[in-house]
Design a protein around this motif. Structure first.
Motif, PDB file in Angstrom:
ATOM      1  N   ILE A 166       0.937  13.632  12.496  1.00 36.99           N
ATOM      2  CA  ILE A 166       1.415  12.599  11.620  1.00 36.99           C
ATOM      3  C   ILE A 166       0.898  12.910  10.121  1.00 36.99           C
ATOM      4  O   ILE A 166       1.821  12.819   9.132  1.00 36.99           O
ATOM      5  CB  ILE A 166       1.147  11.359  12.076  1.00 36.99           C
ATOM      6  CG1 ILE A 166       1.767  10.936  13.417  1.00 36.99           C
ATOM      7  CG2 ILE A 166       1.605  10.111  10.821  1.00 36.99           C
ATOM      8  CD1 ILE A 166       3.147  10.987  13.490  1.00 36.99           C
ATOM      9  N   LEU A 167      -0.315  13.257   9.908  1.00 35.70           N
ATOM     10  CA  LEU A 167      -0.979  13.595   8.792  1.00 35.70           C
ATOM     11  C   LEU A 167      -0.137  14.690   8.036  1.00 35.70           C
ATOM     12  O   LEU A 167       0.186  14.585   6.853  1.00 35.70           O
ATOM     13  CB  LEU A 167      -2.153  13.840   8.878  1.00 35.70           C
ATOM     14  CG  LEU A 167      -2.933  14.571   7.578  1.00 35.70           C
ATOM     15  CD1 LEU A 167      -3.082  13.230   6.538  1.00 35.70           C
ATOM     16  CD2 LEU A 167      -4.658  15.009   7.862  1.00 35.70           C
TER      17      LEU A 167
ATOM     18  N   ALA B  54       5.187   7.505   5.955  1.00 38.20           N
ATOM     19  CA  ALA B  54       5.502   8.699   5.204  1.00 38.20           C
ATOM     20  C   ALA B  54       5.691   9.947   6.097  1.00 38.20           C
ATOM     21  O   ALA B  54       6.322  10.659   5.834  1.00 38.20           O
ATOM     22  CB  ALA B  54       4.249   9.310   4.201  1.00 38.20           C
ATOM     23  N   GLY B  55       4.811   9.924   7.283  1.00 39.83           N
ATOM     24  CA  GLY B  55       5.082  10.919   8.339  1.00 39.83           C
ATOM     25  C   GLY B  55       6.282  10.683   9.446  1.00 39.83           C
ATOM     26  O   GLY B  55       6.678  11.297  10.038  1.00 39.83           O
ATOM     27  N   GLY B  56       6.881   9.613   9.135  1.00 41.57           N
ATOM     28  CA  GLY B  56       8.362   9.500  10.098  1.00 41.57           C
ATOM     29  C   GLY B  56       7.956   8.734  11.469  1.00 41.57           C
ATOM     30  O   GLY B  56       8.735   8.779  12.296  1.00 41.57           O
TER      31      GLY B  56
ATOM     32  N   GLY C 244       0.796  -1.237   0.183  1.00 40.69           N
ATOM     33  CA  GLY C 244       0.006   0.190   0.018  1.00 40.69           C
ATOM     34  C   GLY C 244       0.884   1.430  -0.144  1.00 40.69           C
ATOM     35  O   GLY C 244       0.483   2.218  -0.740  1.00 40.69           O
ATOM     36  N   VAL C 245       1.980   1.522   0.710  1.00 43.42           N
ATOM     37  CA  VAL C 245       2.690   2.512   0.621  1.00 43.42           C
ATOM     38  C   VAL C 245       3.423   2.829  -0.452  1.00 43.42           C
ATOM     39  O   VAL C 245       3.633   3.986  -0.834  1.00 43.42           O
ATOM     40  CB  VAL C 245       4.002   2.384   1.986  1.00 43.42           C
ATOM     41  CG1 VAL C 245       4.841   1.374   1.656  1.00 43.42           C
ATOM     42  CG2 VAL C 245       4.519   3.466   2.277  1.00 43.42           C
ATOM     43  N   ASP C 246       3.636   1.751  -1.359  1.00 42.60           N
ATOM     44  CA  ASP C 246       4.429   1.986  -2.176  1.00 42.60           C
ATOM     45  C   ASP C 246       3.573   2.211  -3.585  1.00 42.60           C
ATOM     46  O   ASP C 246       3.812   3.178  -4.231  1.00 42.60           O
ATOM     47  CB  ASP C 246       5.144   0.549  -2.986  1.00 42.60           C
ATOM     48  CG  ASP C 246       6.142   0.252  -2.069  1.00 42.60           C
ATOM     49  OD1 ASP C 246       7.050   0.915  -1.505  1.00 42.60           O
ATOM     50  OD2 ASP C 246       6.433  -0.966  -1.834  1.00 42.60           O
TER      51      ASP C 246
ATOM     52  N   THR D 170       5.854  15.424   3.298  1.00 37.95           N
ATOM     53  CA  THR D 170       6.785  14.541   2.840  1.00 37.95           C
ATOM     54  C   THR D 170       6.538  14.198   1.383  1.00 37.95           C
ATOM     55  O   THR D 170       7.139  14.242   0.329  1.00 37.95           O
ATOM     56  CB  THR D 170       6.830  12.845   3.413  1.00 37.95           C
ATOM     57  OG1 THR D 170       7.259  13.220   4.866  1.00 37.95           O
ATOM     58  CG2 THR D 170       7.643  12.184   2.702  1.00 37.95           C
ATOM     59  N   LEU D 171       5.064  13.821   0.954  1.00 34.28           N
ATOM     60  CA  LEU D 171       4.624  13.701  -0.271  1.00 34.28           C
ATOM     61  C   LEU D 171       4.751  15.024  -1.160  1.00 34.28           C
ATOM     62  O   LEU D 171       5.023  14.869  -2.354  1.00 34.28           O
ATOM     63  CB  LEU D 171       3.067  13.115  -0.473  1.00 34.28           C
ATOM     64  CG  LEU D 171       2.722  11.854   0.196  1.00 34.28           C
ATOM     65  CD1 LEU D 171       1.335  11.702   0.323  1.00 34.28           C
ATOM     66  CD2 LEU D 171       3.494  10.663  -0.612  1.00 34.28           C
TER      67      LEU D 171
END
Length: 247
Positions: A113-114, A192-194, A86-88, A120-121
């Motif tokens: 986190i969001l 994505a949010g680390g 899903g992350v990819d 990041t995106l």
């Protein structure tokens, strides 16, 4: 393309790039639908949760977000070319969305986190039009969340609320969400949010990415993984035993 069956799951035998192409072909044709990123835990829970099973069965695409599913497919006479995590999938879809000017929306995770995931995106994919809202809301607020997603003009929706909450939101609010493709992506916003460190690619290919997650969140994940992983193995062995004419 004929789906590949593993136990009670019917999966589309697609590579990551083929899945991205299929999503954008749907969007280009003015279509809509949802993508189910299926892992071992979800497959096991689907066996006694009819709504979750129906969600996977009715998805425009159901992809294998779990290396054990790829390994198990030949035992049932099929083949899955690779794991589509899903992350990819989220990252590749966002890359294509940035190039094509496709608006994106993220729903899920805690607000901090969001925001980091959105940052990041945007950094990874310059020009990406992406907005979002956290996943902590009351049941009676779900319709308002769906209306906000539609008002944003998003054509791609990523819901990262964990299973079965994310699937329930997509299904229940489907009529309100507008002309988009929705993808349930589990804990992808945390990565994505680390907030969560992802395993190296070679660990994922060995089917041990779950172990890296377990080491980071043992109290939350140990009971779930112990149950679903063991039951998945038992179910596979039972199916093979029956397939050889026993029982």
């Amino acid at each position: 393309m004929k789906r590949t069956h593993v136990l009670n799951a019917a999966l589309d035998p697609l590579t990551l790039e083929q899945a991205v192409d299929a999503v954008f072909e749907t969007l280009s044709a003015g279509g809509r639908g949802w993508v189910c990123t299926l892992n071992v835990s979800m497959l096991v829970f689907m066996r006694h949760e009819a709504r979750l099973q129906a969600f996977a069965d009715n998805a425009m695409l159901t992809v294998a977000d779990g290396q054990p599913l790829v390994w198990a497919a030949p035992l049932f006479g099929g083949r899955l070319p690779e794991r589509v995590a899903g992350v990819d999938l989220m990252d590749r879809l966002c890359a294509r969305a940035a190039r094509q000017g496709t608006p994106v929306y993220l729903l899920g995770a805690r607000p901090q986190i969001l925001e980091r995931a959105l940052h990041t995106l945007r950094g990874r994919h310059p020009g990406l039009e992406v907005h979002g809202a956290d996943g902590y809301f009351r049941t009676e607020e779900a319709a308002a969340r769906a209306d906000a997603i539609r008002a944003s003009g998003a054509r791609l929706l990523f819901v990262g609320m964990g299973s079965p909450l994310q699937e329930a939101f997509i299904e229940e609010q489907w009529a309100r969400l507008g002309p988009l493709v929705a993808v349930g992506v589990g804990g992808s916003f945390d990565i994505a949010g680390g907030a969560v460190r992802r395993a190296p690619a070679w660990v994922g290919r060995m089917g041990l990415e779950w172990l890296v997650r377990l080491l980071q969140e043992p109290r939350r994940l140990l009971p779930r993984y112990a149950y679903t992983n063991a039951l998945f193995l038992i179910l596979i062995l039972q199916a093979l035993w029956r397939g050889r004419g026993h029982g």
